[in-house]
Write an enzyme that holds these catalytic residues in place. Structure first.
Site, PDB file in Angstrom:
ATOM      1  N   GLY A 288      -5.453  -1.421   4.310  1.00 15.65           N
ATOM      2  CA  GLY A 288      -6.624  -2.246   4.046  1.00 15.65           C
ATOM      3  C   GLY A 288      -7.445  -2.484   5.298  1.00 15.65           C
ATOM      4  O   GLY A 288      -8.666  -2.308   5.309  1.00 15.65           O
ATOM      5  N   SER A 289      -6.784  -2.868   6.368  1.00 10.86           N
ATOM      6  CA  SER A 289      -7.480  -3.147   7.624  1.00 10.86           C
ATOM      7  C   SER A 289      -7.887  -1.876   8.354  1.00 10.86           C
ATOM      8  O   SER A 289      -8.843  -1.880   9.139  1.00 10.86           O
ATOM      9  CB  SER A 289      -6.584  -3.975   8.546  1.00 10.86           C
ATOM     10  OG  SER A 289      -5.440  -3.222   8.934  1.00 10.86           O
TER      11      SER A 289
ATOM     12  N   THR B 139      -6.010  -0.679  10.542  1.00  8.43           N
ATOM     13  CA  THR B 139      -5.450  -0.847  11.884  1.00  8.43           C
ATOM     14  C   THR B 139      -3.923  -0.949  11.882  1.00  8.43           C
ATOM     15  O   THR B 139      -3.325  -1.151  12.944  1.00  8.43           O
ATOM     16  CB  THR B 139      -6.018  -2.109  12.558  1.00  8.43           C
ATOM     17  OG1 THR B 139      -5.666  -3.262  11.770  1.00  8.43           O
ATOM     18  CG2 THR B 139      -7.534  -2.034  12.694  1.00  8.43           C
TER      19      THR B 139
ATOM     20  N   GLU C  41      -4.757  -3.350  -2.966  1.00  9.23           N
ATOM     21  CA  GLU C  41      -3.629  -2.578  -3.491  1.00  9.23           C
ATOM     22  C   GLU C  41      -3.814  -2.238  -4.968  1.00  9.23           C
ATOM     23  O   GLU C  41      -3.487  -1.130  -5.405  1.00  9.23           O
ATOM     24  CB  GLU C  41      -2.347  -3.369  -3.273  1.00  9.23           C
ATOM     25  CG  GLU C  41      -2.018  -3.570  -1.807  1.00  9.23           C
ATOM     26  CD  GLU C  41      -1.447  -4.939  -1.478  1.00  9.23           C
ATOM     27  OE1 GLU C  41      -1.254  -5.211  -0.283  1.00  9.23           O
ATOM     28  OE2 GLU C  41      -1.202  -5.733  -2.409  1.00  9.23           O
TER      29      GLU C  41
ATOM     30  N   SER D  64       0.839  -1.205   0.000  1.00  7.46           N
ATOM     31  CA  SER D  64       0.000   0.000   0.000  1.00  7.46           C
ATOM     32  C   SER D  64       0.869   1.248   0.000  1.00  7.46           C
ATOM     33  O   SER D  64       0.565   2.234  -0.677  1.00  7.46           O
ATOM     34  CB  SER D  64      -0.923   0.011   1.223  1.00  7.46           C
ATOM     35  OG  SER D  64      -1.818  -1.074   1.198  1.00  7.46           O
TER      36      SER D  64
END
Length: 199
Positions: free
Chosen positions: A102-103, A105, A166, A62
């Site tokens: 993506g998460s 977190t 991504e 990312s």
């Protein structure tokens, strides 16, 4: 094993494998990109062109995609920095931090967003999770409805880990650049004058 595996156990990729997986990646990217809310992306694009510098931060693949986005925004004429580079200055009030996880977190990315927020900067985020800490910190959020990298066996994607997130992140950031450029009368030749000449 399929026909792609030889008797000695070595994998032999054949043309049909590539054809099938090119179609797989193309279709997954197209389907997921079509589900991204264009109004969310437009809000993020407007954040990018507000006064102030742009900083980008992301981990792993990312982060690599955001480096590519940073290059295009530099071509566009913005002042852009990549978090973690040795020459990157402190972020401050009025700047924008563009982040992706993506998460939502990823600890280093969330920490960067928290630091930027304390400095008075704006946050624009890409994530799959609207309820994540990263989304909660952001002034503008684009939700990419792809599988998270730990979501193995997901019905959303047959690809490994966070590949789909991504890939769509790259496509969306390219669409942002193209949309910004479309609203100018700047020719490609002028953008090219900003391209690196110390390669």
């Amino acid at each position: 094993m399929t026909q792609a595996a030889e008797a000695d156990g070595a994998v032999k990729v054949v043309g049909d494998d590539i054809t099938n997986n090119l179609s797989l990646v193309r279709d997954e990217v197209a389907d997921t990109a079509a589900k991204v809310d264009p109004e969310q992306v437009a809000v993020l694009a407007r954040q990018i062109v507000q006064p102030g510098r742009v900083f980008v931060a992301g981990a792993g693949r990312s982060g690599l995609v955001l480096r590519m986005a940073a290059m295009r925004l530099m071509h566009f004429g913005l002042t852009v920095h990549v978090a973690g580079d040795t020459t990157t200055p402190a972020i401050s009030a009025g700047d924008l931090l563009l982040v992706a996880s993506g998460s939502g977190t990823t600890s280093g990315v969330v920490k960067s967003a928290e630091t930027a927020k304390k400095a008075g900067a704006r946050i624009a985020a890409f994530t799959t999770n609207p309820d994540s800490p990263l989304a909660g910190l952001a002034d503008a959020v684009v939700i990419i409805p792809a599988a998270q990298k730990t979501d193995h066996g997901s019905h959303i994607s047959r690809q490994y880990a966070g590949s789909l997130f991504e890939q769509v992140l790259f496509v969306v950031t390219e669409a942002v650049f193209q949309s910004l450029w479309d609203h100018t009368e700047v020719e490609a030749e002028e953008l090219w004058t900003r391209h690196a000449n110390l390669e």
